[in-house]
Design an enzyme around this catalytic site. Sequence first.
Site, PDB file in Angstrom:
ATOM      1  N   GLU A 122     -14.914 -13.787  -0.726  1.00  8.22           N
ATOM      2  CA  GLU A 122     -14.547 -13.482   0.655  1.00  8.22           C
ATOM      3  C   GLU A 122     -15.699 -12.824   1.409  1.00  8.22           C
ATOM      4  OE1 GLU A 122     -11.775 -14.241   2.416  1.00  8.22           O
ATOM      5  OE2 GLU A 122     -11.202 -15.443   0.681  1.00  8.22           O
ATOM      6  N   CYS A 146      -9.214 -28.129  12.174  1.00  9.24           N
ATOM      7  CA  CYS A 146      -9.223 -27.476  13.493  1.00  9.24           C
ATOM      8  C   CYS A 146     -10.594 -26.840  13.712  1.00  9.24           C
ATOM      9  CB  CYS A 146      -8.109 -26.431  13.571  1.00  9.24           C
ATOM     10  SG  CYS A 146      -7.773 -25.844  15.253  1.00  9.24           S
ATOM     11  N   CYS A 151      -3.753 -32.906  11.531  1.00 14.15           N
ATOM     12  CA  CYS A 151      -3.231 -31.541  11.550  1.00 14.15           C
ATOM     13  C   CYS A 151      -1.731 -31.516  11.264  1.00 14.15           C
ATOM     14  CB  CYS A 151      -3.504 -30.898  12.903  1.00 14.15           C
ATOM     15  SG  CYS A 151      -2.868 -29.213  13.034  1.00 14.15           S
TER      16      CYS A 151
END
Length: 352
Positions: A34, A192, A202
Site C-alpha cells: 500500500e 474508470c 463498468c
Amino acid sequence: MDFAPRIVAWQARHGRHGLPWQHTQDPYRIWLSEVMLQQTQVSTVIPYYLRFLERFPDVAALAAASQEEVMPYWAGLGYYARARNLHRCAQTIMSDWNGRFPPTAEQIATLPGIGRSTAAAIAAFAYGERSPIMDGNVKRVFTRHFGVEGDPSRREVEQRLWVLAEAQVADAPDLNMAAYTQGLMDLGATVCTRGKPDCARCPVMQTCIAYRDARQAELPTPKARKTIPERQTAMLVLQHEGAILLQQRPSPGIWGGLWSLPEFDAASDPTQAARRLGWEPTQRYELAAFAHTFTHYRLHIKPWYVPVRAAPTPGEPGAPHQWVNLAQLSSLALPAPIRKLLLGLLEAGLPE
C-alpha cells in the site's frame, strides 16, 4: 444489486488476482504494498516490492536495519519520505505493539506515515474490518458514479466522499471487505481511468451519474492550475582516480538520506566550487543540463564534470561524503535523475 455487491461480483470475474501482494493476510506485506503504491504505478512497484521483501522479510527485519540500509531498496521509487516513515513505523510497531500490527484501522492510522485510507485498506485485507477506503482511484470512481462536484482534494469534498463510502459498506451487511476493497482499486485503475474510462466494462455503469450525463471528462473536478516555481542549481561530478565524490543529502528534505552530487550556485564558477571542497581541477566539462519536477517545484540542474587532484590545502565537503567507483552505483541509494546522469557518463567513458 446494490453498489458494493456489484463491485465484488465484478472483481471476482474481471479484477486483478495475480499481484504479488494478493492472497495474503500478512499485514506487513499488505502495508508495504500500500505504501509503495502511493503515487506509483503497479508495474513499477512489483520489482521493488519483491526485492524489498527479500532483504526485509518481516517487520522485525525492517526495524532492525538502519535507515542507510533501507534507502538503497527504495531509490528510484521517489517520494522518499515514504521510506523514512516506513522505517519509523516498523520501529514503532516493534517498540509499542510487541512486533504485531494493531488490529483496527483506527489504531493503524496512528502509526507514522499511515493515513486513514491506507489504514482502512490494511485492516480490510488483513482483518476483514468494515472500513472503507478513499484513495485517488476510488475518489475518481465515487465522484463520477455519485456525481460529486468540487475538487476532491478539498476537505469539504473529501468529507462528502467519505460519507458516501461509509454508506455503501453500511448498506451491505454481508460484504466481503477484502474483495470489495480490491474491486474498488481495480475498477479505478483499469476501467474508470483518468483519461479514457471504459464505461462499457463498468459494473456500476447503469447507476453512474457521470455516464448518464456524459460528464466523464468533467468529473472529478480538476484542481485549479498553479504555476510551478522554477529553481536553478549546479552540480559537480568530481572525478579523482576513477572515483566520483558523492554527498549524503540531509534528512528530512528533498532526496533526504540519499547520496547525490555536491551542489553549488548555478551562476558560480565550477572550478572555484571544486576548490572550496578541497580539490584542484585539472579540467572542466559542461554537461547537458536537465530538469526534474518535484511535487511543489521544478528544478533545473546544470552538471559539470570536473577531474581533480588533491589541493594543497584540503577543504571541507560539509556533509557525509564518499568517493565511489561508478561500478558501485547499483548498490547505492541515489536519486533517479542522478543515477541516470552517472550511468550515462559511465557508458560514454570519462575523459581525464
